[in-house]
Design a protein around this motif. Structure first.
Motif, PDB file in Angstrom:
ATOM      1  N   GLY A  13      14.388   1.544  -2.164  1.00 29.73           N
ATOM      2  CA  GLY A  13      14.696   0.909  -3.418  1.00 29.73           C
ATOM      3  C   GLY A  13      14.881  -0.555  -3.222  1.00 29.73           C
ATOM      4  N   GLY A  14      14.644  -1.524  -4.345  1.00 27.88           N
ATOM      5  CA  GLY A  14      14.917  -2.834  -3.999  1.00 27.88           C
ATOM      6  C   GLY A  14      14.564  -3.449  -5.147  1.00 27.88           C
ATOM      7  N   GLY A  15      14.594  -5.003  -5.175  1.00 29.88           N
ATOM      8  CA  GLY A  15      14.415  -5.868  -6.287  1.00 29.88           C
ATOM      9  C   GLY A  15      12.989  -6.324  -6.235  1.00 29.88           C
ATOM     10  N   PRO A  16      12.569  -7.133  -7.107  1.00 26.18           N
ATOM     11  CA  PRO A  16      11.176  -7.643  -7.083  1.00 26.18           C
ATOM     12  C   PRO A  16      10.627  -8.236  -5.504  1.00 26.18           C
ATOM     13  CG  PRO A  16      12.407  -8.382  -8.979  1.00 26.18           C
ATOM     14  CD  PRO A  16      13.384  -7.871  -8.170  1.00 26.18           C
ATOM     15  N   ALA A  17       9.605  -7.984  -5.431  1.00 23.90           N
ATOM     16  CA  ALA A  17       9.106  -8.412  -3.971  1.00 23.90           C
ATOM     17  C   ALA A  17       7.544  -8.092  -3.955  1.00 23.90           C
ATOM     18  CB  ALA A  17       9.807  -7.863  -2.799  1.00 23.90           C
ATOM     19  N   SER A  18       6.990  -8.608  -3.061  1.00 25.18           N
ATOM     20  CA  SER A  18       5.794  -8.344  -2.788  1.00 25.18           C
ATOM     21  C   SER A  18       5.363  -6.996  -2.342  1.00 25.18           C
ATOM     22  CB  SER A  18       4.997  -9.162  -1.604  1.00 25.18           C
ATOM     23  OG  SER A  18       5.422  -9.156  -0.485  1.00 25.18           O
ATOM     24  N   ALA A  19       4.231  -6.314  -2.336  1.00 23.70           N
ATOM     25  CA  ALA A  19       3.890  -5.072  -2.386  1.00 23.70           C
ATOM     26  C   ALA A  19       4.150  -4.504  -0.834  1.00 23.70           C
ATOM     27  CB  ALA A  19       2.586  -4.584  -2.684  1.00 23.70           C
ATOM     28  N   LEU A  20       4.352  -3.362  -0.492  1.00 27.47           N
ATOM     29  CA  LEU A  20       4.695  -2.881   0.782  1.00 27.47           C
ATOM     30  C   LEU A  20       3.375  -3.199   1.630  1.00 27.47           C
ATOM     31  CD1 LEU A  20       6.644  -1.614   2.444  1.00 27.47           C
ATOM     32  CD2 LEU A  20       5.768   0.789   1.895  1.00 27.47           C
ATOM     33  N   GLU A  21       3.550  -3.639   2.708  1.00 32.77           N
ATOM     34  CA  GLU A  21       2.467  -4.056   3.403  1.00 32.77           C
ATOM     35  C   GLU A  21       1.785  -2.840   4.353  1.00 32.77           C
ATOM     36  OE1 GLU A  21       3.094  -7.815   5.633  1.00 32.77           O
ATOM     37  OE2 GLU A  21       3.273  -8.652   3.644  1.00 32.77           O
ATOM     38  N   ARG A  22       2.876  -2.113   5.024  1.00 35.10           N
ATOM     39  CA  ARG A  22       2.827  -0.987   5.972  1.00 35.10           C
ATOM     40  C   ARG A  22       3.927  -0.096   6.275  1.00 35.10           C
ATOM     41  NH1 ARG A  22       3.759  -5.811   8.218  1.00 35.10           N
ATOM     42  NH2 ARG A  22       5.482  -6.300   9.374  1.00 35.10           N
ATOM     43  N   THR A  69      10.918   4.158 -10.166  1.00 29.53           N
ATOM     44  CA  THR A  69      10.124   4.429 -11.471  1.00 29.53           C
ATOM     45  C   THR A  69       9.039   3.277 -11.666  1.00 29.53           C
ATOM     46  OG1 THR A  69      12.114   5.418 -12.219  1.00 29.53           O
ATOM     47  CG2 THR A  69      10.597   4.759 -13.849  1.00 29.53           C
ATOM     48  N   GLU A  70       9.501   2.039 -11.332  1.00 26.56           N
ATOM     49  CA  GLU A  70       8.556   0.956 -11.582  1.00 26.56           C
ATOM     50  C   GLU A  70       7.420   1.101 -10.659  1.00 26.56           C
ATOM     51  OE1 GLU A  70      11.108  -2.428 -10.962  1.00 26.56           O
ATOM     52  OE2 GLU A  70      12.237  -2.319 -12.861  1.00 26.56           O
ATOM     53  N   ALA A  71       7.695   1.364  -9.431  1.00 28.85           N
ATOM     54  CA  ALA A  71       6.447   1.514  -8.402  1.00 28.85           C
ATOM     55  C   ALA A  71       5.547   2.885  -9.099  1.00 28.85           C
ATOM     56  CB  ALA A  71       6.909   1.998  -7.064  1.00 28.85           C
ATOM     57  N   LEU A  72       5.945   3.787  -9.828  1.00 29.40           N
ATOM     58  CA  LEU A  72       5.335   4.882 -10.088  1.00 29.40           C
ATOM     59  C   LEU A  72       4.362   4.451 -11.431  1.00 29.40           C
ATOM     60  CD1 LEU A  72       7.490   7.796  -9.768  1.00 29.40           C
ATOM     61  CD2 LEU A  72       5.209   7.795  -8.741  1.00 29.40           C
ATOM     62  N   GLY A  97      -0.791   5.336  -3.707  1.00 31.54           N
ATOM     63  CA  GLY A  97      -0.721   4.509  -4.736  1.00 31.54           C
ATOM     64  C   GLY A  97       0.769   4.126  -4.819  1.00 31.54           C
ATOM     65  N   PHE A  98       1.455   5.043  -4.839  1.00 33.06           N
ATOM     66  CA  PHE A  98       2.955   4.809  -5.032  1.00 33.06           C
ATOM     67  C   PHE A  98       3.431   3.963  -3.846  1.00 33.06           C
ATOM     68  CE2 PHE A  98       7.208   6.375  -3.750  1.00 33.06           C
ATOM     69  CZ  PHE A  98       7.847   5.730  -4.886  1.00 33.06           C
ATOM     70  N   LEU A  99       3.083   4.416  -2.581  1.00 30.89           N
ATOM     71  CA  LEU A  99       3.671   3.639  -1.613  1.00 30.89           C
ATOM     72  C   LEU A  99       2.787   1.853  -1.511  1.00 30.89           C
ATOM     73  CD1 LEU A  99       2.937   5.903   1.474  1.00 30.89           C
ATOM     74  CD2 LEU A  99       4.971   5.285   0.364  1.00 30.89           C
TER      75      LEU A  99
END
Length: 498
Positions: free
Chosen positions: A20-29, A127-130, A143-145
């Motif tokens: 969980g977290g706030g706005p940030a760049s997409a997960l890299e790895r 939820t926002e990532a989905l 896609g979720f990750l």
């Protein structure tokens, strides 16, 4: 490959629960650490869009693909590319900010760590990532990750071993106690198939604290019966039918048995929650469940239910399983307190921490309104109750109802060590007439009993014997006299060792 499949499933589950977290760049790895193999697997999302591209770009995955004889790629496709259930987004959206989800996410962070973003256990980020994954046409785990914020997520599977070892430790004393004492004797007649001598009816009962009538399953002895009443309370996301076998044993011996369907935490609520129509059960259910039982007793006293039955509602027995067992303890005068919840819920390494703490810790904000004792309750049977953090064991001497606590030696959900043995010992409950029975080999769900089973419920006779004795009925079977065991020698009264 079976072990690898387990690891990847754990990864997918942990990622979907714990980040969980706030706005940030997409997960890299993300990194899967396998300390027992002295290795780790790194997957860089920028290296490919498909499972094939990710394997080709990762030396770790290439090695595993060769070692698996080409079986890794189909497995990765299944894990990462299978569409998520349509209800997933609705479930998370409906659960965001709810204490039960927050506690589940908090517990999952013991295994999953996220770098480059501040953790948020409300569920909003999931939820926002989905939603973003769906918009990109990738409504699956991969896609979720990709849409999760942060730099790196990792799962350390050695932490799963730590959790498993802690749960094992929390069961060991119960196993040892049960093995050290003689099992209860058996009354052969009580283990024979029941002859149906009761009627069965489902009614709807209006109660003042619920917006809709409450469904109640009623079992009534066909003959006059003993005019005594037993109420059975089901656990979280369960229903009355799971405990109808308990009720049949009691009805066969003259008791009228009522099994209410707690609408805020029953099986139908779970179905609606999974569909995203309602949030998980909130802390207010801790108060509402006992009120369900009290309102049902009021309806019988006022003859809105079972008119003309002349049931004795001044001395009632209540029986419950899991959360339903906690409900019975509240009705018997147990006063929930928040001191242990505040002190221990945040400690993920607490030596007594177990799965039931996810539920118990979600009750924190509702504790101060949950003292809802009912003086009509004179006998209690609590099967596998989550209670360690909720009650402090004080004022047992002032409770009019005596408690029989039943716990299985293999109950990983509500383990006997912290949730039964320690509270009974610390409160000196045995000196005040309360008792603990261990059931060897029983897990959290195996003691349930359904309608019309070929043999009576395993714990049916001990429940019957306890209620007969506490309500002072002139009956052949009592708890103190014994005879409530089973053929396997599973039921052991361990009270003398507490």
């Amino acid at each position: 490959m079976a072990r690898l499949r387990t690891h990847l499933a754990a990864l997918a589950f942990g990622m979907s629960l714990a980040l969980g977290g706030g706005p940030a760049s997409a997960l890299e790895r993300f990194v899967l650490r396998l300390p027992f193999l002295e290795t780790e697997i790194t997957i860089n999302f920028a290296d490919g869009e498909s499972a094939e591209q990710l394997i080709q770009a990762s030396p770790d995955l290439q090695d595993l693909e060769l070692a698996s004889g080409g079986k890794l790629l189909p497995l990765l496709r299944q894990v990462f590319l299978t569409p998520l259930p349509l209800e997933t987004k609705a479930l998370l959206a409906g659960s965001t900010g709810q204490p039960l989800l927050e506690q589940a996410l908090h517990a999952a962070t013991q295994v999953v760590s996220l770098e480059g973003v501040e953790l948020d256990d409300s569920g909003r980020m999931l939820t926002e990532a989905l939603i973003r994954a769906e918009r990109r046409g990738q409504p699956n785990i991969l896609g979720f990750l990709r849409e999760l914020p942060g730099e790196q997520a990792s799962i350390d599977l050695s932490r799963l071993a730590e959790v498993a070892n802690r749960l094992k430790t929390n069961l060991e004393e119960g196993v040892a106690l049960a093995r050290s004492l003689e099992a209860a004797s058996v009354t052969p007649a009580l283990r024979e198939p029941l002859r149906p001598s009761w009627s069965r009816e489902v009614v709807q009962v209006s109660v003042p604290h619920r917006p809709k009538p409450m469904r109640v399953l009623m079992l009534q002895p066909a003959a006059l019966g003993n005019r005594r009443l037993v109420v059975i309370s089901h656990g979280l996301w369960d229903d009355p039918e799971s405990f109808e076998g308990w009720g049949e044993v009691l009805a066969a011996h003259g008791y009228t048995v009522l099994l209410p369907d707690h609408p805020g935490s029953d099986l139908n609520q779970q179905k609606a929650m999974l569909a995203g129509d309602v949030p998980p059960p909130g802390p207010e259910e801790l108060r509402l469940r006992p009120l369900d039982v009290s309102a049902l007793l009021d309806a019988i006293s006022a003859e809105r239910v079972l008119p003309g039955s002349r049931l004795n509602t001044d001395a009632v027995a209540v029986v419950g399983h899991s959360w339903g067992a906690t409900t019975t303890l509240q009705l018997a005068g147990g006063v929930p307190v928040d001191s242990r919840l505040k002190a221990r819920c945040s400690d993920l390494k607490d030596s007594e921490r177990n799965i039931s703490w996810v539920l118990q810790c979600s009750w924190l904000s509702g504790v101060n309104q949950a003292a809802v004792a009912d003086p009509r309750v004179k006998a209690v049977v609590a099967v596998s109750p989550p209670l360690r953090l909720l009650f402090d064991g004080s004022r047992l001497e002032s409770r009019p109802a005596k408690m029989l606590l039943i716990s299985g030696t293999r109950d990983w959900v509500v383990p006997s060590g912290p949730e039964a043995i320690a509270p009974m010992r610390e409160s000196k409950a045995v000196r005040l007439g309360h008792r603990l029975v261990m059931v060897q080999g029983a897990d959290h769900f195996s003691l349930r009993s359904f309608q019309g089973e070929s043999t009576p419920a395993q714990v049916g006779p001990v429940i019957l014997g306890w209620i007969n004795e506490q309500l002072e009925l002139d009956a052949a079977l009592t708890f103190s006299a014994g005879g409530w065991g089973d053929e396997r020698g599973s039921l052991v009264d361990v009270s003398a060792r507490l």
